[in-house]
Design an enzyme around this catalytic site. Sequence first.
Site, mmCIF file in Angstrom:
data_model
loop_
_atom_site.group_PDB
_atom_site.id
_atom_site.type_symbol
_atom_site.label_atom_id
_atom_site.label_comp_id
_atom_site.label_asym_id
_atom_site.label_seq_id
_atom_site.Cartn_x
_atom_site.Cartn_y
_atom_site.Cartn_z
ATOM 1 N N MET A 181 6.048 4.164 4.393
ATOM 2 C CA MET A 181 6.758 3.429 3.348
ATOM 3 C C MET A 181 6.493 1.936 3.502
ATOM 4 S SD MET A 181 10.447 5.340 3.484
ATOM 5 C CE MET A 181 10.367 5.507 5.270
ATOM 6 N N GLY A 198 10.407 -1.398 5.894
ATOM 7 C CA GLY A 198 9.110 -0.914 6.325
ATOM 8 C C GLY A 198 9.172 0.138 7.412
ATOM 9 N N SER A 199 8.684 1.334 7.181
ATOM 10 C CA SER A 199 8.905 2.408 8.142
ATOM 11 C C SER A 199 8.047 3.626 7.808
ATOM 12 C CB SER A 199 10.383 2.795 8.150
ATOM 13 O OG SER A 199 10.871 2.884 6.823
ATOM 14 N N ARG A 200 8.369 4.739 8.489
ATOM 15 C CA ARG A 200 7.585 5.962 8.333
ATOM 16 C C ARG A 200 8.478 7.158 8.621
ATOM 17 N NH1 ARG A 200 2.290 7.094 12.170
ATOM 18 N NH2 ARG A 200 2.708 9.275 12.659
#
Length: 228
Positions: free
Chosen positions: A97, A185-187
């Site tokens: 993301m 911001g990440s996954r």
Amino acid sequence: MFHREGQKIILFTFLIVAGIILASQFYVNIAWLRWGLQIAAIILLILILQFFRNPTRKTIKNFDEILAPVDGKVVVIEEVEETEFFHEKRRQVSIFMSPINVHVTRYPASGTIQYSKYHPGKYLVAWHPKSSTENERTTVVIRTPKFGDILYRQIAGAMARRIVNYAEEGENVQQGDDAGFIKFGSRVDLLLPLDCAVTVKLNQKVTGAKTCIAAIAVKKDEEQEATD
């Protein structure tokens, strides 16, 4: 509509922006500087509102499908050894993301929460191979009617400093419902059974609670019966 995890930040940002606009209006005499400060403040507010948006999505629940838990881009599809819960090989699908994506996490399937654990850790960039095991993260396992146990993992990125996870062990959850939030911001990794059929491709953009990530694999004898 905005996510509840952003309410305090949105209010705080609104007050700061209002303060900057009022102060610049009365105390900054240079026109270009006054307008520059006001425009920058408004842009900041728009960015914060955009990040915490929470669009309403009507999910068509399907026990035969695993839906994307988040919006983003598929960056990994591979077979891995899962060492935290299953201790066996699993099919991993990872979704990255960016800051402009919706950051709401949604349950990828209906079922019962078997495991939910928070892990403190580093803040490597979310696409780093070691981010799945070394970054701040939460691991959640859902027992589903068709796929058995599936795991999803929220992973903080280089900018993220807080993961919110609503899953509680023993709780019954519904596909597409709000499961948490990751800030900035990440996954998210999905760890699925090896015999499921992955329905997405690398670099494909997916939509949380909408895009099918994997489905029940149709066996060859069933395919033969269907064609006869």
